[in-house]
Design an enzyme around this catalytic site. Structure first.
Site, mmCIF file in Angstrom:
data_model
loop_
_atom_site.group_PDB
_atom_site.id
_atom_site.type_symbol
_atom_site.label_atom_id
_atom_site.label_comp_id
_atom_site.label_asym_id
_atom_site.label_seq_id
_atom_site.Cartn_x
_atom_site.Cartn_y
_atom_site.Cartn_z
ATOM 1 N N SER A 143 0.573 -1.179 0.288
ATOM 2 C CA SER A 143 -0.037 0.026 -0.131
ATOM 3 C C SER A 143 1.065 0.899 -0.035
ATOM 4 O O SER A 143 1.864 1.493 0.221
ATOM 5 C CB SER A 143 -0.511 -0.375 1.154
ATOM 6 O OG SER A 143 -1.652 1.328 1.477
ATOM 7 N N TYR A 154 -2.498 -1.171 10.174
ATOM 8 C CA TYR A 154 -2.345 -1.038 9.002
ATOM 9 C C TYR A 154 -1.028 -0.790 8.586
ATOM 10 O O TYR A 154 -0.870 -1.374 7.931
ATOM 11 C CB TYR A 154 -3.382 -0.316 8.289
ATOM 12 C CG TYR A 154 -3.491 -0.607 7.307
ATOM 13 C CD1 TYR A 154 -3.582 -1.664 6.594
ATOM 14 C CD2 TYR A 154 -3.289 0.363 5.730
ATOM 15 C CE1 TYR A 154 -3.557 -1.480 4.723
ATOM 16 C CE2 TYR A 154 -3.150 0.004 4.569
ATOM 17 C CZ TYR A 154 -3.694 -0.683 3.888
ATOM 18 O OH TYR A 154 -4.009 -0.880 2.671
HETATM 19 N N1 LIG Z 1 -9.043 -0.569 -1.170
HETATM 20 C C1 LIG Z 1 -7.723 -0.196 -0.836
HETATM 21 O O1 LIG Z 1 -8.391 1.532 -1.101
HETATM 22 C C2 LIG Z 1 -6.102 -0.223 -1.082
HETATM 23 C C3 LIG Z 1 -5.021 0.649 -0.448
HETATM 24 C C4 LIG Z 1 -3.855 0.027 -1.071
HETATM 25 C C5 LIG Z 1 -3.854 -1.275 -0.880
HETATM 26 N N2 LIG Z 1 -4.433 -2.096 -0.739
HETATM 27 C C6 LIG Z 1 -4.352 -3.470 -0.404
HETATM 28 O O2 LIG Z 1 -4.792 -4.454 -1.171
HETATM 29 C C7 LIG Z 1 -4.914 -6.060 -0.892
HETATM 30 C C8 LIG Z 1 -6.988 -6.279 -1.012
HETATM 31 O O3 LIG Z 1 -7.579 -5.155 -0.286
HETATM 32 P P1 LIG Z 1 -9.419 -4.825 -1.096
HETATM 33 O O4 LIG Z 1 -9.344 -3.420 -0.932
HETATM 34 O O5 LIG Z 1 -8.674 -5.570 -2.901
HETATM 35 O O6 LIG Z 1 -10.015 -4.857 -0.211
HETATM 36 P P2 LIG Z 1 -11.060 -6.220 -0.087
HETATM 37 O O7 LIG Z 1 -12.038 -6.028 -1.013
HETATM 38 O O8 LIG Z 1 -11.405 -6.212 1.524
HETATM 39 O O9 LIG Z 1 -10.013 -7.273 -0.256
HETATM 40 C C9 LIG Z 1 -9.238 -8.273 0.703
HETATM 41 C C10 LIG Z 1 -9.279 -9.895 0.555
HETATM 42 O O10 LIG Z 1 -8.264 -10.746 1.336
HETATM 43 C C11 LIG Z 1 -9.000 -11.281 1.751
HETATM 44 N N3 LIG Z 1 -8.971 -11.919 3.202
HETATM 45 C C12 LIG Z 1 -9.185 -11.460 4.882
HETATM 46 N N4 LIG Z 1 -8.439 -12.099 5.580
HETATM 47 C C13 LIG Z 1 -8.121 -12.380 5.005
HETATM 48 C C14 LIG Z 1 -8.446 -14.212 5.943
HETATM 49 N N5 LIG Z 1 -8.457 -13.983 7.348
HETATM 50 N N6 LIG Z 1 -7.941 -15.545 4.984
HETATM 51 C C15 LIG Z 1 -8.048 -15.111 4.255
HETATM 52 N N7 LIG Z 1 -8.644 -14.238 2.917
HETATM 53 C C16 LIG Z 1 -8.841 -13.567 4.048
HETATM 54 C C17 LIG Z 1 -10.917 -11.479 1.566
HETATM 55 O O11 LIG Z 1 -11.721 -12.429 1.499
HETATM 56 P P3 LIG Z 1 -12.511 -12.777 2.790
HETATM 57 O O12 LIG Z 1 -12.974 -11.523 3.409
HETATM 58 O O13 LIG Z 1 -13.592 -14.100 1.947
HETATM 59 O O14 LIG Z 1 -11.464 -14.118 3.604
HETATM 60 C C18 LIG Z 1 -10.845 -10.581 0.470
HETATM 61 O O15 LIG Z 1 -10.720 -10.787 -0.965
HETATM 62 C C19 LIG Z 1 -4.874 -5.656 1.216
HETATM 63 O O16 LIG Z 1 -3.555 -5.940 0.641
HETATM 64 C C20 LIG Z 1 -4.791 -3.980 1.157
HETATM 65 O O17 LIG Z 1 -3.980 -3.559 2.272
HETATM 66 C C21 LIG Z 1 -5.751 -2.206 -0.767
#
Ligand SMILES: NC(=O)c1ccc[n+]([C@@H]2O[C@H](COP(=O)([O-])OP(=O)(O)OC[C@H]3O[C@@H](n4cnc5c(N)ncnc54)[C@H](OP(=O)(O)O)[C@@H]3O)[C@@H](O)[C@H]2O)c1
Length: 252
Positions: A143, A154
């Site tokens: 991130s 985070y």
């Molecule tokens: N959105 C943003 O603005 C942003 C910015 C920078 C970085 N990121 C990073 O991108 C990555 C994905 O996030 P996202 O924004 O796409 O959010 P998201 O839609 O909430 O996706 C998170 C994913 O991680 C899985 N996950 C969470 N906890 C888990 C667990 N205990 N076991 C297995 N799977 C798990 C979730 O699946 P289940 O809930 O089905 O388990 C889901 O598939 C993260 O590392 C986040 O820090 C996001």
């Protein structure tokens, strides 16, 4: 050897929503055989249907990445299903923000468990497989918070992930394994919904659903770009931000 994605086997964590889901769809579209995981089986089943309807190949498995035995088993399961592992994308993560005083230490532990340790575990399992093959790609999703000291569960977990990643890259580069860390800015996904603190949740919702913020397919397109370059070229780190800053000065 070029970096074509066609026919390569990709294991993607966090593929049940958001960035991981976008990456799974994009890699499948490029001809990768996708092994996707997350906790929600119905979302994974929908992903599989979507990939197959478009003529792609996907295998999905539901499980909790904070359960070490499950995380450890993933690479082996992918190899047993598809015979090899070319690409590992660690996109599973949580975005828990919070203060030190009055904060729940469990939120910090959970953030480290999923954002750092789950990634460490899949990388460690993938290294011997990729080394035997003589090549492989590891993409870890960090991130902008991995580059800036924003604190909280985070920010702390993402800074740790970036440091972990740097060591990983120099460790496995000589084996032909490319490592790329992706640092997205604000991206519209479901991540804010899972924030346990209602105030933080609302603040995050507002930031991540603004017009002009990034979409999962934007991050996926950048990953495809990095993977398609000739193998001597390793985009080691990729900071991706919306053209118009969501929080000027904060760098999201
Ligand atoms: N959105 C943003 O603005 C942003 C910015 C920078 C970085 N990121 C990073 O991108 C990555 C994905 O996030 P996202 O924004 O796409 O959010 P998201 O839609 O909430 O996706 C998170 C994913 O991680 C899985 N996950 C969470 N906890 C888990 C667990 N205990 N076991 C297995 N799977 C798990 C979730 O699946 P289940 O809930 O089905 O388990 C889901 O598939 C993260 O590392 C986040 O820090 C996001």
């Amino acid at each position: 050897v070029g970096g074509s994605i066609q026919g390569r086997v990709a294991l993607i964590t966090g593929a049940s929503s958001g960035i991981g889901e976008g990456v799974a769809l994009a890699l499948a579209e490029q001809g990768a055989r996708v092994f996707a995981t997350g906790r929600r089986p119905e979302r994974l089943a929908a992903l599989k249907r979507r990939i197959e309807a478009a003529g792609g190949e996907a295998h999905v498995i539901a499980g909790d990445m904070t359960e070490e035995a499950f995380a450890v088993s993933l690479v082996d399961r992918a190899v047993r299903r598809f015979g090899r592992l070319d690409i590992l994308v660690n996109a599973a993560g949580v975005g828990i923000h919070g203060k030190v005083e009055g904060g729940d230490v469990g939120w910090w532990r959970h953030s480290m468990d999923i954002n750092l340790f789950a990634t460490l575990i899949t990388c460690a399992a993938a290294i011997p497989v990729m080394r035997r093959q003589g090549e492989g790609d590891i993409v870890n999703v960090s991130s902008t918070a991995g580059r800036r000291q924003i604190g909280g569960p985070y920010g702390t977990s993402k800074i740790a992930l970036n440091s972990f990643h740097e060591g990983l890259r120099s460790e496995v580069g000589p084996d032909g394994i490319r490592c790329c860390i992706i640092e997205p800015g604000a991206t519209t996904t479901e991540i804010w919904r899972k924030n346990p603190d209602p105030q933080e949740r609302e603040a995050q919702r507002r930031r991540l659903t603004e017009d002009g913020v990034l979409l999962p397919e934007d991050i996926a397109a950048c990953i495809v770009l990095a993977l398609e370059l000739p193998r001597r070229t390793n985009i080691a780190e990729m900071l991706i931000r919306p053209t118009i800053d969501v929080a000027p000065g904060v760098g999201l």
